[in-house]
Design a protein around this motif. Structure first.
Motif, PDB file in Angstrom:
ATOM      1  N   HIS A 248       0.821  -1.206   0.000  1.00 43.68           N
ATOM      2  CA  HIS A 248       0.000   0.000   0.000  1.00 43.68           C
ATOM      3  C   HIS A 248       0.862   1.266   0.000  1.00 43.68           C
ATOM      4  O   HIS A 248       0.490   2.282  -0.589  1.00 43.68           O
ATOM      5  CB  HIS A 248      -0.910  -0.004   1.227  1.00 43.68           C
ATOM      6  CG  HIS A 248      -1.856   1.157   1.285  1.00 43.68           C
ATOM      7  ND1 HIS A 248      -2.838   1.374   0.336  1.00 43.68           N
ATOM      8  CD2 HIS A 248      -1.959   2.185   2.161  1.00 43.68           C
ATOM      9  CE1 HIS A 248      -3.507   2.468   0.632  1.00 43.68           C
ATOM     10  NE2 HIS A 248      -2.994   2.985   1.729  1.00 43.68           N
ATOM     11  N   THR A 249       2.028   1.213   0.643  1.00 46.15           N
ATOM     12  CA  THR A 249       2.864   2.409   0.776  1.00 46.15           C
ATOM     13  C   THR A 249       3.981   2.502  -0.245  1.00 46.15           C
ATOM     14  O   THR A 249       4.605   3.544  -0.377  1.00 46.15           O
ATOM     15  CB  THR A 249       3.484   2.471   2.189  1.00 46.15           C
ATOM     16  OG1 THR A 249       4.213   1.255   2.432  1.00 46.15           O
ATOM     17  CG2 THR A 249       2.409   2.645   3.240  1.00 46.15           C
ATOM     18  N   GLY A 250       4.245   1.451  -0.986  1.00 48.63           N
ATOM     19  CA  GLY A 250       5.308   1.507  -1.984  1.00 48.63           C
ATOM     20  C   GLY A 250       5.654   0.115  -2.462  1.00 48.63           C
ATOM     21  O   GLY A 250       5.576  -0.854  -1.695  1.00 48.63           O
ATOM     22  N   ASP A 251       6.024  -0.001  -3.729  1.00 53.59           N
ATOM     23  CA  ASP A 251       6.329  -1.299  -4.321  1.00 53.59           C
ATOM     24  C   ASP A 251       7.826  -1.557  -4.290  1.00 53.59           C
ATOM     25  O   ASP A 251       8.624  -0.647  -4.535  1.00 53.59           O
ATOM     26  CB  ASP A 251       5.838  -1.355  -5.767  1.00 53.59           C
ATOM     27  CG  ASP A 251       4.329  -1.179  -5.870  1.00 53.59           C
ATOM     28  OD1 ASP A 251       3.665  -1.326  -4.834  1.00 53.59           O
ATOM     29  OD2 ASP A 251       3.849  -0.890  -6.970  1.00 53.59           O
ATOM     30  N   MET A 252       8.199  -2.815  -4.021  1.00 52.20           N
ATOM     31  CA  MET A 252       9.605  -3.189  -3.985  1.00 52.20           C
ATOM     32  C   MET A 252       9.951  -4.031  -5.211  1.00 52.20           C
ATOM     33  O   MET A 252       9.167  -4.879  -5.635  1.00 52.20           O
ATOM     34  CB  MET A 252       9.923  -3.975  -2.708  1.00 52.20           C
ATOM     35  CG  MET A 252       9.771  -3.189  -1.432  1.00 52.20           C
ATOM     36  SD  MET A 252      10.418  -4.088   0.013  1.00 52.20           S
ATOM     37  CE  MET A 252       9.348  -5.520   0.031  1.00 52.20           C
ATOM     38  N   TYR A 253      11.160  -3.801  -5.744  1.00 53.31           N
ATOM     39  CA  TYR A 253      11.695  -4.593  -6.834  1.00 53.31           C
ATOM     40  C   TYR A 253      13.027  -5.141  -6.342  1.00 53.31           C
ATOM     41  O   TYR A 253      13.999  -4.403  -6.194  1.00 53.31           O
ATOM     42  CB  TYR A 253      11.902  -3.735  -8.088  1.00 53.31           C
ATOM     43  CG  TYR A 253      10.631  -3.154  -8.652  1.00 53.31           C
ATOM     44  CD1 TYR A 253      10.061  -1.995  -8.115  1.00 53.31           C
ATOM     45  CD2 TYR A 253       9.993  -3.752  -9.721  1.00 53.31           C
ATOM     46  CE1 TYR A 253       8.894  -1.460  -8.632  1.00 53.31           C
ATOM     47  CE2 TYR A 253       8.826  -3.223 -10.250  1.00 53.31           C
ATOM     48  CZ  TYR A 253       8.280  -2.082  -9.698  1.00 53.31           C
ATOM     49  OH  TYR A 253       7.120  -1.552 -10.211  1.00 53.31           O
ATOM     50  N   LEU A 254      13.090  -6.426  -6.075  1.00 51.19           N
ATOM     51  CA  LEU A 254      14.265  -7.035  -5.451  1.00 51.19           C
ATOM     52  C   LEU A 254      15.039  -7.846  -6.477  1.00 51.19           C
ATOM     53  O   LEU A 254      14.468  -8.668  -7.192  1.00 51.19           O
ATOM     54  CB  LEU A 254      13.835  -7.921  -4.280  1.00 51.19           C
ATOM     55  CG  LEU A 254      12.941  -7.245  -3.231  1.00 51.19           C
ATOM     56  CD1 LEU A 254      12.493  -8.259  -2.192  1.00 51.19           C
ATOM     57  CD2 LEU A 254      13.660  -6.074  -2.578  1.00 51.19           C
ATOM     58  N   GLU A 255      16.337  -7.635  -6.521  1.00 54.65           N
ATOM     59  CA  GLU A 255      17.179  -8.271  -7.532  1.00 54.65           C
ATOM     60  C   GLU A 255      18.279  -9.150  -6.959  1.00 54.65           C
ATOM     61  O   GLU A 255      18.841  -9.972  -7.662  1.00 54.65           O
ATOM     62  CB  GLU A 255      17.860  -7.203  -8.388  1.00 54.65           C
ATOM     63  CG  GLU A 255      16.942  -6.230  -9.053  1.00 54.65           C
ATOM     64  CD  GLU A 255      17.743  -5.190  -9.803  1.00 54.65           C
ATOM     65  OE1 GLU A 255      18.022  -4.145  -9.204  1.00 54.65           O
ATOM     66  OE2 GLU A 255      18.104  -5.439 -10.953  1.00 54.65           O
ATOM     67  N   LYS A 256      18.623  -8.936  -5.701  1.00 56.79           N
ATOM     68  CA  LYS A 256      19.740  -9.674  -5.114  1.00 56.79           C
ATOM     69  C   LYS A 256      19.386 -11.157  -4.996  1.00 56.79           C
ATOM     70  O   LYS A 256      18.262 -11.523  -4.653  1.00 56.79           O
ATOM     71  CB  LYS A 256      20.100  -9.099  -3.756  1.00 56.79           C
ATOM     72  CG  LYS A 256      20.687  -7.691  -3.837  1.00 56.79           C
ATOM     73  CD  LYS A 256      21.051  -7.156  -2.469  1.00 56.79           C
ATOM     74  CE  LYS A 256      21.672  -5.762  -2.571  1.00 56.79           C
ATOM     75  NZ  LYS A 256      22.008  -5.199  -1.241  1.00 56.79           N
ATOM     76  N   GLU A 257      20.395 -12.002  -5.237  1.00 62.10           N
ATOM     77  CA  GLU A 257      20.157 -13.439  -5.264  1.00 62.10           C
ATOM     78  C   GLU A 257      19.618 -13.968  -3.939  1.00 62.10           C
ATOM     79  O   GLU A 257      18.766 -14.856  -3.916  1.00 62.10           O
ATOM     80  CB  GLU A 257      21.433 -14.184  -5.659  1.00 62.10           C
ATOM     81  CG  GLU A 257      21.631 -14.338  -7.154  1.00 62.10           C
ATOM     82  CD  GLU A 257      20.436 -15.004  -7.843  1.00 62.10           C
ATOM     83  OE1 GLU A 257      19.920 -16.014  -7.323  1.00 62.10           O
ATOM     84  OE2 GLU A 257      20.011 -14.502  -8.896  1.00 62.10           O
TER      85      GLU A 257
END
Length: 295
Positions: A248-257
């Motif tokens: 609701h407060t912000g979207d995360m884009y995670l790339e670390k293995e």
């Protein structure tokens, strides 16, 4: 090592810049000349592999491509985010709220591995289900705007229905989604039957996590989508995978293995506790019949 080591902002920025350039009818060489940069510099920028992203270059490209204010603000924000090695992206000061960063990733993905706890994912929504959600989410907009949003969501679904290389989906739905009424009982009945029908496609595996499964893995796991971009022409990874975690407060884009590994483990635990594909279809159709009886 992957062929391309670009962060989410870099590859998103490059993808949007390439689309704008192609729409303007300019070649890479012509566009590079107009901003007084080398063709190789612009090519790296479009591929998401530039070592350095200059905000001034992005602003100049937006001007020559006649990008609107929203797009210019969004791409400038991505250029600023590209300076960060790994990022948590919050839709706030840098990126306009009506500019959907995720959709660019979705369009390029070859497969989706996901878990949903509240709503049917957009790629599997019927038009009526989508329309009900859009009316709730954008109450101040006109019916015309609502219709355009529904059309856009429906168009996205060609990713999984196209004849040539449709994207692969491995989806787990929490059972609560089958009982959460969106748009009324008839809308829900049609939506659930659609899920059951589409799950027979060879590129889609849809499973239901029943209430009786408890808490797989021993901890709460919210909605997440792992996007995989397939392989390049030389067999290497086209782009690094990304875990998309909306909130609701912000979207995360995670790339670390290590982050991706944790979500792989979470999905494995959820999948092992879910109903099999046939039982999931039966559960969907049973829930649809219950809505029919209550209409």
């Amino acid at each position: 090592m992957p062929e391309i080591e670009s962060t989410v902002p870099r590859r998103q920025l490059g993808r949007y810049l390439r689309e704008l350039r192609q729409e303007s009818g300019l070649t890479i060489s012509e566009a590079a000349d107009l901003i007084e940069r080398g063709s190789s510099t612009l090519q790296r920028l479009e591929k998401g592999t530039a070592d350095r992203v200059r905000v001034l270059d992005v602003e100049a490209l937006c001007r020559i491509y006649d990008a609107d204010d929203t797009t210019t603000a969004a791409l400038t924000g991505l250029a600023q985010q590209a300076k960060v090695k790994s990022w948590w992206h919050e839709f706030g000061d840098l990126i306009p709220e009506n500019f959907d960063v995720y959709m660019g990733l979705e369009a390029a993905a070859r497969s989706f591995t996901s878990y949903h706890v509240e709503l049917v994912p957009g790629l599997l929504q019927t038009a009526d289900y989508a329309r009900a959600l859009i009316k709730i989410g954008f109450p101040a907009e006109s019916e015309v705007d609502h219709a355009r949003r529904v059309q856009m969501r429906t168009r996205r679904q060609t990713l999984i229905t196209r004849r040539t290389r449709p994207a692969i989906m491995n989806v787990v739905l929490q059972e609560s989604i089958l009982h959460r009424v969106i748009g009324g009982r008839r809308v829900m009945s049609t939506q659930l039957r659609h899920l059951a029908d589409v799950s027979t496609r060879p590129n889609i595996e849809l499973r239901v996590l029943p209430f009786t499964a408890g808490m797989p893995g021993g901890r709460l796991t919210g909605q997440f989508i792992i996007l995989d971009f397939g392989h390049g022409v030389r067999g290497g990874t086209q782009e690094p995978r990304v875990a998309y975690v909306p909130s609701h407060t912000g979207d995360m884009y995670l790339e670390k293995e290590h982050d991706l590994h944790r979500y792989d483990q979470a999905h494995g635990a959820i999948l092992s506790a879910a109903l099999d594909a046939v039982s999931s279809r039966d559960r969907l159709r049973q829930a649809a019949r219950e809505f029919d009886r209550e209409c």
